[in-house]
Every structure is written in C-alpha cells, then in structure tokens.
Design a protein around this motif. Sequence first.
Motif, PDB file in Angstrom:
ATOM      1  N   PHE A   1       0.822  -1.207   0.000  1.00 36.67           N
ATOM      2  CA  PHE A   1       0.000   0.000   0.000  1.00 36.67           C
ATOM      3  C   PHE A   1       0.859   1.262   0.000  1.00 36.67           C
ATOM      4  O   PHE A   1       0.433   2.317  -0.451  1.00 36.67           O
ATOM      5  N   MET A   2       2.094   1.140   0.484  1.00 34.88           N
ATOM      6  CA  MET A   2       3.001   2.284   0.560  1.00 34.88           C
ATOM      7  C   MET A   2       3.774   2.515  -0.740  1.00 34.88           C
ATOM      8  O   MET A   2       4.121   3.641  -1.069  1.00 34.88           O
ATOM      9  N   PHE A   3       4.049   1.421  -1.478  1.00 32.63           N
ATOM     10  CA  PHE A   3       4.883   1.499  -2.676  1.00 32.63           C
ATOM     11  C   PHE A   3       4.161   0.899  -3.872  1.00 32.63           C
ATOM     12  O   PHE A   3       3.491  -0.121  -3.758  1.00 32.63           O
ATOM     13  N   LYS A   4       4.341   1.539  -5.027  1.00 35.25           N
ATOM     14  CA  LYS A   4       3.714   1.044  -6.261  1.00 35.25           C
ATOM     15  C   LYS A   4       4.307  -0.293  -6.681  1.00 35.25           C
ATOM     16  O   LYS A   4       3.611  -1.145  -7.225  1.00 35.25           O
ATOM     17  N   HIS A   5       5.619  -0.454  -6.472  1.00 35.85           N
ATOM     18  CA  HIS A   5       6.313  -1.664  -6.902  1.00 35.85           C
ATOM     19  C   HIS A   5       7.196  -2.175  -5.771  1.00 35.85           C
ATOM     20  O   HIS A   5       7.934  -1.393  -5.167  1.00 35.85           O
ATOM     21  N   ILE A   6       7.146  -3.485  -5.540  1.00 40.01           N
ATOM     22  CA  ILE A   6       8.056  -4.133  -4.599  1.00 40.01           C
ATOM     23  C   ILE A   6       8.902  -5.103  -5.413  1.00 40.01           C
ATOM     24  O   ILE A   6       8.375  -5.979  -6.105  1.00 40.01           O
ATOM     25  N   VAL A   7      10.220  -4.916  -5.328  1.00 43.24           N
ATOM     26  CA  VAL A   7      11.147  -5.700  -6.135  1.00 43.24           C
ATOM     27  C   VAL A   7      12.141  -6.413  -5.223  1.00 43.24           C
ATOM     28  O   VAL A   7      12.808  -5.775  -4.404  1.00 43.24           O
ATOM     29  N   VAL A   8      12.228  -7.728  -5.377  1.00 40.65           N
ATOM     30  CA  VAL A   8      13.199  -8.518  -4.624  1.00 40.65           C
ATOM     31  C   VAL A   8      14.525  -8.475  -5.381  1.00 40.65           C
ATOM     32  O   VAL A   8      14.586  -8.810  -6.558  1.00 40.65           O
ATOM     33  N   LEU A   9      15.563  -8.050  -4.691  1.00 38.49           N
ATOM     34  CA  LEU A   9      16.895  -7.905  -5.282  1.00 38.49           C
ATOM     35  C   LEU A   9      17.895  -8.632  -4.385  1.00 38.49           C
ATOM     36  O   LEU A   9      18.552  -8.041  -3.549  1.00 38.49           O
ATOM     37  N   TYR A  10      17.945  -9.942  -4.563  1.00 42.52           N
ATOM     38  CA  TYR A  10      18.844 -10.775  -3.765  1.00 42.52           C
ATOM     39  C   TYR A  10      20.124 -11.043  -4.546  1.00 42.52           C
ATOM     40  O   TYR A  10      20.233 -10.741  -5.733  1.00 42.52           O
ATOM     41  N   ASP A  11      21.080 -11.678  -3.868  1.00 40.20           N
ATOM     42  CA  ASP A  11      22.325 -12.055  -4.523  1.00 40.20           C
ATOM     43  C   ASP A  11      22.027 -13.012  -5.678  1.00 40.20           C
ATOM     44  O   ASP A  11      20.975 -13.662  -5.706  1.00 40.20           O
ATOM     45  N   ILE A  12      22.973 -13.131  -6.603  1.00 39.75           N
ATOM     46  CA  ILE A  12      22.727 -13.981  -7.774  1.00 39.75           C
ATOM     47  C   ILE A  12      23.230 -15.417  -7.569  1.00 39.75           C
ATOM     48  O   ILE A  12      23.250 -16.198  -8.509  1.00 39.75           O
ATOM     49  N   ASP A  13      23.593 -15.765  -6.349  1.00 39.30           N
ATOM     50  CA  ASP A  13      23.950 -17.156  -6.079  1.00 39.30           C
ATOM     51  C   ASP A  13      22.679 -18.010  -6.032  1.00 39.30           C
ATOM     52  O   ASP A  13      21.565 -17.500  -6.155  1.00 39.30           O
ATOM     53  N   LYS A  14      22.844 -19.313  -5.889  1.00 40.17           N
ATOM     54  CA  LYS A  14      21.702 -20.227  -5.913  1.00 40.17           C
ATOM     55  C   LYS A  14      20.684 -19.885  -4.825  1.00 40.17           C
ATOM     56  O   LYS A  14      19.480 -19.855  -5.081  1.00 40.17           O
ATOM     57  N   THR A  15      21.138 -19.609  -3.616  1.00 41.74           N
ATOM     58  CA  THR A  15      20.236 -19.268  -2.514  1.00 41.74           C
ATOM     59  C   THR A  15      19.429 -18.027  -2.846  1.00 41.74           C
ATOM     60  O   THR A  15      18.208 -18.005  -2.664  1.00 41.74           O
ATOM     61  N   GLY A  16      20.095 -16.988  -3.338  1.00 40.80           N
ATOM     62  CA  GLY A  16      19.410 -15.744  -3.678  1.00 40.80           C
ATOM     63  C   GLY A  16      18.388 -15.932  -4.784  1.00 40.80           C
ATOM     64  O   GLY A  16      17.258 -15.435  -4.694  1.00 40.80           O
ATOM     65  N   GLN A  17      18.770 -16.662  -5.826  1.00 40.72           N
ATOM     66  CA  GLN A  17      17.847 -16.886  -6.938  1.00 40.72           C
ATOM     67  C   GLN A  17      16.651 -17.741  -6.504  1.00 40.72           C
ATOM     68  O   GLN A  17      15.506 -17.423  -6.836  1.00 40.72           O
ATOM     69  N   ASP A  18      16.927 -18.812  -5.767  1.00 38.63           N
ATOM     70  CA  ASP A  18      15.836 -19.693  -5.311  1.00 38.63           C
ATOM     71  C   ASP A  18      14.890 -18.949  -4.364  1.00 38.63           C
ATOM     72  O   ASP A  18      13.667 -19.043  -4.483  1.00 38.63           O
ATOM     73  N   SER A  19      15.446 -18.189  -3.427  1.00 41.74           N
ATOM     74  CA  SER A  19      14.632 -17.470  -2.445  1.00 41.74           C
ATOM     75  C   SER A  19      13.807 -16.362  -3.089  1.00 41.74           C
ATOM     76  O   SER A  19      12.645 -16.160  -2.731  1.00 41.74           O
ATOM     77  N   SER A  20      14.398 -15.651  -4.043  1.00 42.99           N
ATOM     78  CA  SER A  20      13.651 -14.565  -4.691  1.00 42.99           C
ATOM     79  C   SER A  20      12.515 -15.126  -5.541  1.00 42.99           C
ATOM     80  O   SER A  20      11.412 -14.579  -5.555  1.00 42.99           O
ATOM     81  N   LEU A  21      12.755 -16.234  -6.225  1.00 46.06           N
ATOM     82  CA  LEU A  21      11.710 -16.865  -7.032  1.00 46.06           C
ATOM     83  C   LEU A  21      10.570 -17.355  -6.134  1.00 46.06           C
ATOM     84  O   LEU A  21       9.394 -17.161  -6.453  1.00 46.06           O
ATOM     85  N   LYS A  22      10.920 -17.937  -5.006  1.00 46.04           N
ATOM     86  CA  LYS A  22       9.921 -18.422  -4.045  1.00 46.04           C
ATOM     87  C   LYS A  22       9.050 -17.262  -3.537  1.00 46.04           C
ATOM     88  O   LYS A  22       7.832 -17.375  -3.443  1.00 46.04           O
ATOM     89  N   LEU A  23       9.689 -16.135  -3.234  1.00 48.60           N
ATOM     90  CA  LEU A  23       8.951 -14.955  -2.754  1.00 48.60           C
ATOM     91  C   LEU A  23       7.999 -14.417  -3.813  1.00 48.60           C
ATOM     92  O   LEU A  23       6.856 -14.079  -3.515  1.00 48.60           O
TER      93      LEU A  23
END
Length: 181
Positions: free
Chosen positions: A140-162
Amino acid sequence: FQIIEQPFSKSEQIFWQQYGITRDILKKYNVISLRVFKSESNEGKIFQLESTPNEPIFGYLGKKFIKIYRPNSQLRFLYGGTVYENYCFGLEQLPSRGDILYITGGEKDVLSLSSHGFNAICFNSETATIPENTLRKLSFMFKHIVVLYDIDKTGQDSSLKLVKKYIELGVKRLLLPLSCT
C-alpha cells in the motif's frame, strides 16, 4: 551485551565508501563502529571481541539488540540482546509513500541502495520468512516491490519463491548483473 563505540576510522570510512555509503547514511540507519563487543554465548560463557584495523567491528543498532557485522572475520555476524522475530532493517527509514521498494539480502545492500537514492529494506537473511502482513502494508506504501537478492543459488531460489508466494501483491524480482546486450 556491552559495547564500546568509537568514531569511524579512516580505513572504516573507506570500507563503506567503496559501496557508496556515506557517513550520513550510516548515522541515519544507526550503524556504528565498535571498539569492543562483550556478550554471553548460548552456553553462558562471557566473551569479548575487539576491533583491529584488519578486523573492524560494526554494529547495526536496534531498539533492544545489536547485530554485529565483522566483514573480514570468519564469523561475520553475531547478535547481542533480543532480536525481534520479524527483524526488518531499514523499515523505520522508509517514506510513507514511494514508487519502488527493494527487498535486499542484507544490511549493506540496504545502505548502498539508500545512498544512491533508492528505498530498500532487508530481513534477517535471504531465506527468512517475510510476514504477509508486512508485505501487504508495504504494497500500500509502494507502487512496486522488487526482490533484489544475490545472484547465487540461494538468492535466486529465495527470490523466485517470494515472487511466487506473493504474486497477488505484484512482487517482482530483479536479477543482477543486467545484460547490456
């Protein structure tokens, strides 16, 4: 826990400046340089860490706790006090409204993005569970919410899950580095 704060040394300022992080941003986000951190382990043993030029100690100060960051040490993160369950660094510094909010993997990322004029927060780690009610409020506060995690496997897997979990809130993810071709 007990801490002895010290002014940021020249080398510590250079450390933060390499990420574009200014002293004003460090102050705004309650980041301090520590000379000494003293606490008690989970086993009840008292221990003390002292900052050196090769192993500086920084603290992210919360209301009833501190998260210790030792960038050049084997054990990089420690906690003192009671860390609340839904730890979210940068939440208090956000404006009431905005265009884009970045959810990053760590405090240093939040500080760097903020130094460059972006709104950002992080939770305790890229694998932390983000409370749905928190994301709803942020949507409600922001028009866009963007997940910007590290590009390692954990970051990619976690951002996709979110993104999959919160698709109805329009959460997106950004993978870096962006290709220029």
